[in-house]
Design a protein around this motif. Structure first.
Motif, mmCIF file in Angstrom:
data_model
loop_
_atom_site.group_PDB
_atom_site.id
_atom_site.type_symbol
_atom_site.label_atom_id
_atom_site.label_comp_id
_atom_site.label_asym_id
_atom_site.label_seq_id
_atom_site.Cartn_x
_atom_site.Cartn_y
_atom_site.Cartn_z
ATOM 1 N N LEU A 100 -43.597 -52.727 -45.792
ATOM 2 C CA LEU A 100 -43.260 -52.028 -47.034
ATOM 3 C C LEU A 100 -43.794 -52.781 -48.254
ATOM 4 C CD1 LEU A 100 -39.619 -50.897 -46.198
ATOM 5 C CD2 LEU A 100 -41.589 -49.393 -46.588
ATOM 6 N N VAL A 131 -40.010 -47.816 -42.220
ATOM 7 C CA VAL A 131 -41.213 -47.716 -43.050
ATOM 8 C C VAL A 131 -41.437 -46.263 -43.475
ATOM 9 C CG1 VAL A 131 -43.715 -47.986 -43.095
ATOM 10 C CG2 VAL A 131 -42.290 -49.766 -42.068
ATOM 11 N N ALA A 135 -41.253 -46.099 -47.594
ATOM 12 C CA ALA A 135 -42.529 -46.454 -48.213
ATOM 13 C C ALA A 135 -42.802 -45.602 -49.446
ATOM 14 C CB ALA A 135 -43.664 -46.302 -47.211
ATOM 15 N N VAL A 139 -47.083 -42.438 -44.990
ATOM 16 C CA VAL A 139 -47.017 -43.263 -43.782
ATOM 17 C C VAL A 139 -47.431 -42.419 -42.583
ATOM 18 C CG1 VAL A 139 -45.505 -44.560 -42.222
ATOM 19 C CG2 VAL A 139 -45.154 -44.684 -44.707
#
Length: 288
Positions: A100, A131, A135, A139
């Motif tokens: 991250l 994640v 994020a 992703v």
């Protein structure tokens, strides 16, 4: 050691087969985008619970092994993509936090479905899930060796999905693949015993969803005139419909919406389902 990467594609690696597949996918994507690829290998040395006299040596050994894992991953990517701008770091912290942080200024973050940790029976590891849920950039979660799909599939719910649709069309532009937008909905009329007299109402509902789909897609598809595009609607459960539709896709693109204020889940149930069960890599695009 720099835990923040330059702008480009970031991928988490840990020596597992899942991470190797993710690194290969990320490398191909970085080549298509004409940007750098940054590999992150995280080791949580804080979990070493030995006496102060020995912990320093053990930590050094862990970091030495981590350097070897990273070097191996870098070597494999470099052998397959010799012209790719490539960097990498060993980061002594939690794996999800490391990815991250590295991805804060990245165009894209890529992770495998599972690493070495956790239970082998789980379809999606906690690192990948965290994640995808937190994020600030899109992703992509890659499971195993990605299949050769015929198109990019993007889920479209309403006009708020413009950024997700744009990401899918950009991917289609880079890969030369057509983009298929899919809008799913469930009829408001659900009483099977009274379906016959309500066919007209269901037909009108379908027309309204078709208008919503066109209103969302038409302005954005005009930004990508060279991408072959089609949009369709289906009524049924979103998760199951998307999973089944992903069988022939090269990539499934979904939105990550802001969570409801009183609930802790940052990913909706449909996104959870496709991350666990889709037949192709899944891109999760955060909405503002």
């Amino acid at each position: 050691m720099n835990s923040r990467s330059p702008a480009g594609v970031v991928v988490g690696v840990d020596g597992s087969a899942h991470a190797a597949a993710a690194a290969d996918w990320a490398a191909q994507e970085a080549v298509r985008r004409g940007c750098a690829l940054h590999l992150v290998h995280a080791v949580n040395t804080g979990t070493v619970t030995l006496s102060p006299r020995t912990s320093s040596a053990v930590t050094d050994l862990i970091l030495h092994d981590a350097d070897a894992v990273l070097a191996d991953a870098l070597g494999k990517v470099r052998a397959s993509h010799p012209t790719l701008r490539l960097t990498g770091d060993v980061v002594p912290r939690d794996a999800a936090e490391a990815v991250l942080t590295a991805a804060e200024h990245a165009e894209l973050a890529v992770v495998g479905t599972r690493g070495h940790g956790g239970f082998a029976s789980l379809l999606l590891g906690s690192v990948s899930l965290r994640v995808a849920a937190h994020a600030s950039c899109p992703v992509v979660v890659v499971r195993g060796a990605p299949q050769v799909g015929s198109h990019v599939l993007v889920a479209v719910r309403d006009e708020h999905d413009g950024g997700t649709l744009r990401f899918a069309l950009r991917t289609g532009e880079l890969t030369g693949l057509p983009v298929h937008a899919l809008h799913t909905w469930s009829p408001v009329v659900a009483d099977v015993g009274h379906m016959a007299p309500m066919v007209d109402e269901i037909g009108e509902e379908a027309r309204l969803h078709e208008q919503l789909l066109r209103h969302t897609c038409d302005p954005i598809r005009e930004e990508f005139p060279d991408v072959v595009f089609e949009a369709r609607q289906e009524h049924g459960a979103t998760a199951g419909t998307l999973v089944e539709a992903s069988r022939k896709a090269a990539l499934l693109v979904v939105s990550r919406r802001q969570p409801a204020p009183h609930f802790g889940l940052r990913l909706g149930t449909a996104v959870h389902a496709v991350l666990h069960h889709a037949y192709c890599p899944v891109a999760v695009v955060p909405l503002g």
